[in-house]
Design an enzyme around this catalytic site. Structure first.
Site, mmCIF file in Angstrom:
data_model
loop_
_atom_site.group_PDB
_atom_site.id
_atom_site.type_symbol
_atom_site.label_atom_id
_atom_site.label_comp_id
_atom_site.label_asym_id
_atom_site.label_seq_id
_atom_site.Cartn_x
_atom_site.Cartn_y
_atom_site.Cartn_z
ATOM 1 C CG ASP A 107 -2.202 0.891 0.890
ATOM 2 O OD1 ASP A 107 -2.141 1.721 -0.043
ATOM 3 O OD2 ASP A 107 -3.215 0.773 1.603
HETATM 4 C C1 BGC Z 1 -5.036 3.286 -0.013
HETATM 5 C C2 BGC Z 1 -5.232 2.208 -1.048
HETATM 6 C C3 BGC Z 1 -5.103 2.775 -2.444
HETATM 7 C C4 BGC Z 1 -3.790 3.495 -2.558
HETATM 8 C C5 BGC Z 1 -3.546 4.066 -3.931
HETATM 9 C C6 BGC Z 1 -3.820 4.127 -0.269
HETATM 10 O O1 BGC Z 1 -3.780 5.234 0.559
HETATM 11 O O2 BGC Z 1 -4.976 2.698 1.261
HETATM 12 O O3 BGC Z 1 -6.467 1.576 -0.874
HETATM 13 O O4 BGC Z 1 -5.231 1.769 -3.384
HETATM 14 O O5 BGC Z 1 -3.742 4.538 -1.611
HETATM 15 O O6 BGC Z 1 -4.348 5.141 -4.199
#
Ligand code: BGC
Length: 721
Positions: free
Chosen positions: A268
């Site tokens: 993530d």
């Molecule tokens: C989130 C994810 C997301 C990623 C990319 C993160 O802050 O937890 O769910 O896919 O950002 O945007």
């Protein structure tokens, strides 16, 4: 590479098998280029142009539009030494441009086929603008509605959650990733992110192996093993002492060894660097080492792999074999997507695909199916279309922003059909529709009440649309209160006081503790954030063009003090009763406001003839459960037939009931259907004291019903050696 050499290269020959192409390419790559494939950045910039041309970026997220994706892709394909295409990722969560209900709403459909179709539409729209990869589905089980990200998933149940996980992955990925209309899925956030203590986003999770394997892992397993998702995202959270993005047990042992996953893991956003804050790495270098050795193949936006992996390999802290394996996995997906053979998109394509009539119809159908009729006293709903006058009231009645929900991707408020628009479009030309906002979603001002009350008094019926802002759910959007924000409940009360028949419509991203409304307001509709066609869908339900059949995928608590409250709880040694010394609260009942699986409609269904066959099975055997359901009312309608099971006595405590089957059916008045469920050993199994999955002998109670509380028929069978 020279032109002539390129022509001879195996990896550039589409006729060669993928594994051969991967190995050929890997053999040509420098260590720097390999590490480059493991780095992902958000958004394009000049500084990144240099990296791309040096072959040191594998992926971007948030590069948008056909023109830009093509432009950046060209730099990689035509200006880097080996011409390895980039994979473009984006959060395509519930639609790309045609925005569908939020995932919690999609789960309320209890209808994997329609949900699968929605995902395939989202994929085709995204792919038409050069997106190859979505960070979806979010398959985190959430038992705590304070957690804002509950909006992004399928709710509290692992069985329903698994069905949704499969449907969404299958929809995004289609039959073949090389198909220009498909994109690769990325179930997230692996794993147990939804277990955040106190419902506070990013918070600690500390759970038992049984809960991990029976509650949080099943939707991931469904996405990876059954639906063959090509990638997976490692979560932010600490998992019982080892942060998910450094957790070799889940990333390598369970994912790769147990499940045979051959795709790749992306962290993530910045989750690798956050290992420093977690306090399991002292430097970014240590964080990189922890993550890569645990099994994280790609670093999202952290810049930690870029800056450290080459050195870690040279110093012998990370083996080149580990790097090769990660790169192999990433390249394999790129080959499967056909990126080497067709790196660009046709800029003309998007206009044919995006928001086509068919896509808008699908959005309308999903929105209709997702709506849950929570209450309908004295059949107030559906309203007659010929009604003389309607008051449409509330801060969400004409809001074009909130219905998009969080992660609205390329969704545009301009395209949103509000409840007010919907009502106007569905009533007869003679009907007077009056509108008053009443109040804001947040804030203390009641200035608008007077006008709202006045128009309510002038009308035959009032529809009050209340709920949350779009920012109140999704990431970093936890709330400590589950009440309607601001003075909205007071607005509902003021309209109720007028004595005008009242319909309450909720637009929100989580269960809300609407106890006062549940007691007083005669009709309540839960529409979640229903997407761009939501207003039409709601109007169709309100005026009976569509008979609602959605069911709650999550429990509604009476108050936040009951949280966590979920239907598949354990019995305890002192189950709640009238006894003073039982497991309960002094000040409120222990039952939910609305239970998991609850949802009404405009017709009646009768259940009969429960058959269990055979009544005795071996632990390796299967049991067939069948039940007849008849529409005994006077209009066509949908029912979600739900099968629950209880393992009465076992070597470890078991939930009082667990969903093990469901089917959404549509029946005409007088029509009857037999529903058959097959229970497999997998469905009867659980994790025992030795942490092994077993089916134990004993009695299993079978319950079939309209919700987890409204059980219509019950029986049992026995498992015997
Ligand atoms: C989130 C994810 C997301 C990623 C990319 C993160 O802050 O937890 O769910 O896919 O950002 O945007």
């Amino acid at each position: 590479m020279e032109q002539s050499e390129r022509e001879r290269a195996i990896y550039l020959d589409p006729e060669q098998p993928i594994d051969k192409r991967v190995e050929d390419l890997l053999g040509r790559m420098t260590l720097e280029e390999k590490v480059g494939q493991m780095c992902q950045y958000s958004g394009f910039s000049e500084e990144r142009e240099v990296l791309v041309k040096e072959g040191r970026v594998g992926s971007f997220l948030n590069v948008l539009g056909a023109e830009d994706t093509n432009k950046v892709q060209r730099m990689a394909v035509e200006h880097s030494r080996l011409g390895i295409p980039l994979i473009f990722g984006l959060d395509v969560i519930h639609g790309y441009s045609t925005i569908f209900p939020i995932p919690l709403g999609l789960a309320s459909c209890w209808d994997p086929d329609t949900v699968r179709k929605g995902a395939s539409i989202a994929a085709a729209e995204a792919a038409s603008e050069g997106i190859h990869w979505t960070f979806a589905p979010m398959v985190d089980i959430a038992r705590d509605p304070r957690w804002g990200r509950i909006a992004e998933g399928a709710g509290e149940d692992p069985y329903l959650g698994s069905a949704m996980a499969r449907a969404l992955v299958e929809g995004f990925q289609g039959q073949d990733l090389a198909d220009p209309d498909t994109i690769v899925a990325c179930p997230k956030h692996y794993v147990a992110y939804g277990g955040a203590e106190g419902g506070r986003d990013y918070n600690t999770v500390d759970i038992s192996e049984g809960v991990l394997r029976e509650i949080y892992l099943p939707p991931f397993k469904a996405a990876i093993v059954d639906a063959r998702a090509g990638t997976i995202m490692s979560a932010f959270n600490d998992l019982s002492g080892v942060p998910a993005s450094a957790n070799r047990y889940i990333l390598t042992f369970i994912l790769r060894k147990e499940w045979g996953f051959d795709g790749f893991v992306v962290s993530d956003w910045n989750a690798i660097r956050e290992l420093l804050s977690h306090g399991i790495a002292a430097t970014p270098t240590e964080a990189a080492k922890e993550a890569v050795n645990a099994g994280v193949d790609m670093d999202m936006e952290g810049d930690v792999y870029q800056k450290n992996l080459v050195r870690l390999v040279r110093e012998g802290e990370v083996s080149e074999g580990t790097i090769d394996e990660a790169v192999r996995r990433i390249l394999r997906i790129k080959f499967m997507l056909g990126l080497f053979d067709r790196p660009y998109v046709d800029p003309e394509r998007a206009s044919q695909v995006i928001q086509s009539r068919e896509n808008l119809e699908a959005a309308l159908e999903l929105a209709r199916r997702s709506i849950v009729l929570l209450k309908n006293e004295e059949d107030l709903l559906p309203l007659k279309k010929e009604i003389e006058s309607i008051a449409v009231i509330g801060p969400l009645a004409d809001d074009r922003d909130a219905p998009l929900g969080s992660w609205s991707c390329q969704g545009n408020p301009k395209d949103v059909v509000t409840v007010l628009d919907g009502v106007k479009s569905r009533v007869s030309p003679e009907t007077t529709v009056r509108y008053a906002k009443g109040c804001e979603i947040e804030g203390a001002s009641t200035e608008g009440f007077e006008n709202a009350v006045r128009i309510a008094k002038e009308s035959d019926v009032a529809i009050v649309v209340v709920g949350e802002t779009r920012e109140m759910s999704g990431e970093a959007a936890s709330r400590s209160s589950l009440d309607l924000p601001g003075v909205q409940e007071e607005l509902v009360k003021a309209i109720y006081e007028t004595g005008v028949p009242l319909v309450e419509v909720l637009l929100n991203g989580r269960p809300l503790s609407i106890s006062w409304s549940a007691e007083h307001v005669p009709a309540i509709l839960e529409a979640w954030f229903p997407g761009i066609q939501g207003g039409y869908a709601l109007a169709d339900v309100i005026f009976g063009n569509y008979n609602p059949g959605g069911k709650l995928p999550v429990t509604f608590p009476r108050t936040v003090g009951q949280v966590p409250i979920y239907y598949n709880h354990k019995n305890t040694g002192r189950p709640p009763s009238s006894d003073r010394w039982s497991s309960k609260y002094l000040d409120i009942p222990s039952t939910p406001l609305f239970p998991f699986g609850h949802g009404l409609g405009y017709t009646e269904f009768e259940y009969s003839n429960l058959q269990i066959n055979p009544k005795r099975i071996k632990p390796s055997g299967k049991a067939k459960i069948s039940v007849e359901v008849e529409n005994t009312g006077d209009c066509r309608g949908d029912e979600v037939v739900q099968l629950y099971l209880r393992d009465v006595v076992a070597s470890v405590t078991r939930p009082v009931k667990e969903l093990k089957g469901f089917e959404r059916i549509t029946l005409a008045p007088g029509e009857k259907k037999t529903i058959v469920f097959t229970l497999t050993p997998e469905q009867l199994s659980f994790i025992n004291r030795d942490l092994k999955r077993v089916v134990e002998p004993g009695i299993f109670e079978v319950m079939v019903g309209k919700s987890s509380e409204d059980i219509q028929l019950a029986g049992s069978f026995e498992v015997k050696e």
